[in-house]
Design a protein around this motif. Structure first.
Motif, mmCIF file in Angstrom:
data_model
loop_
_atom_site.group_PDB
_atom_site.id
_atom_site.type_symbol
_atom_site.label_atom_id
_atom_site.label_comp_id
_atom_site.label_asym_id
_atom_site.label_seq_id
_atom_site.Cartn_x
_atom_site.Cartn_y
_atom_site.Cartn_z
ATOM 1 N N MET A 80 101.663 40.195 45.237
ATOM 2 C CA MET A 80 100.701 40.760 43.831
ATOM 3 C C MET A 80 98.861 40.934 44.394
ATOM 4 N N GLN A 81 98.980 41.690 43.090
ATOM 5 C CA GLN A 81 97.522 42.764 43.082
ATOM 6 C C GLN A 81 96.513 41.775 42.766
ATOM 7 N N LEU A 82 95.747 41.207 42.863
ATOM 8 C CA LEU A 82 94.561 40.937 41.973
ATOM 9 C C LEU A 82 93.119 41.036 41.698
ATOM 10 N N LYS A 83 93.252 40.913 40.079
ATOM 11 C CA LYS A 83 91.925 42.125 39.057
ATOM 12 C C LYS A 83 90.785 40.601 39.210
ATOM 13 N N TRP A 84 90.199 41.503 38.611
ATOM 14 C CA TRP A 84 88.836 40.428 38.387
ATOM 15 C C TRP A 84 89.299 39.343 37.036
ATOM 16 N N SER A 85 90.092 40.338 36.941
ATOM 17 C CA SER A 85 90.790 39.137 35.565
ATOM 18 C C SER A 85 91.818 38.033 35.813
ATOM 19 N N ASP A 86 91.875 37.634 36.601
ATOM 20 C CA ASP A 86 93.169 36.963 37.962
ATOM 21 C C ASP A 86 92.041 36.138 38.287
ATOM 22 N N VAL A 87 91.127 34.851 37.123
ATOM 23 C CA VAL A 87 90.086 34.173 37.554
ATOM 24 C C VAL A 87 90.520 33.158 39.243
ATOM 25 N N LEU A 88 91.589 32.264 38.222
ATOM 26 C CA LEU A 88 92.226 30.874 38.815
ATOM 27 C C LEU A 88 92.969 31.483 40.572
ATOM 28 N N GLU A 89 93.915 32.564 40.380
ATOM 29 C CA GLU A 89 94.639 32.898 41.820
ATOM 30 C C GLU A 89 92.905 33.057 42.940
ATOM 31 N N ILE A 90 92.122 33.979 41.996
ATOM 32 C CA ILE A 90 91.290 34.363 43.009
ATOM 33 C C ILE A 90 90.904 33.216 43.814
ATOM 34 N N ALA A 91 90.048 31.917 43.145
ATOM 35 C CA ALA A 91 89.896 30.871 42.701
ATOM 36 C C ALA A 91 91.181 30.079 44.147
ATOM 37 N N ILE A 92 91.602 30.107 44.050
ATOM 38 C CA ILE A 92 92.561 29.722 45.116
ATOM 39 C C ILE A 92 93.002 29.955 46.235
ATOM 40 N N GLU A 93 93.022 31.616 46.311
ATOM 41 C CA GLU A 93 92.920 31.934 47.314
ATOM 42 C C GLU A 93 91.699 32.265 48.279
ATOM 43 N N LEU A 94 90.467 31.933 47.448
ATOM 44 C CA LEU A 94 88.843 31.907 48.322
ATOM 45 C C LEU A 94 89.421 30.159 48.608
ATOM 46 N N ALA A 95 89.618 28.791 48.156
ATOM 47 C CA ALA A 95 89.928 27.807 48.137
ATOM 48 C C ALA A 95 90.726 27.322 49.886
ATOM 49 N N GLU A 96 91.515 28.585 50.233
ATOM 50 C CA GLU A 96 92.705 28.362 51.108
ATOM 51 C C GLU A 96 91.910 29.743 51.860
ATOM 52 N N ARG A 97 91.043 30.141 52.032
ATOM 53 C CA ARG A 97 90.579 31.691 53.094
ATOM 54 C C ARG A 97 89.313 30.604 53.453
ATOM 55 N N LYS A 98 88.843 30.275 52.439
ATOM 56 C CA LYS A 98 86.621 29.517 53.357
ATOM 57 C C LYS A 98 87.432 27.804 52.652
#
Length: 66
Positions: free
Chosen positions: A1-19
């Motif tokens: 799945m490609q992330l766009k700036w509008s995918d706020v929640l998905e980006i936040a989840i990804e950052l929480a997992e990676r950091k």
């Protein structure tokens, strides 16, 4: 799945997992922007990541961390 700036929640989840050792309340927008753009699934124009979208991502990340 490609992330766009509008995918706020998905980006936040990804950052929480990676950091997991980062407290999102204390992340500055320069680092946050860089981390989002560096996500492997991120596929949007980096210049579109303005302050409002970064605030939304940070808020979602804080929610995710709690």
């Amino acid at each position: 799945m490609q992330l766009k700036w509008s995918d706020v929640l998905e980006i936040a989840i990804e950052l929480a997992e990676r950091k997991p050792d980062v407290d999102p309340r204390y992340v500055n927008f320069v680092n946050l922007h860089r981390w989002v753009v560096e996500l492997p699934d991120f596929a949007d124009e980096p210049s579109r990541g303005g302050e409002k979208v970064l605030e939304a991502i940070q808020a979602a990340w804080i929610e995710e961390a709690e």
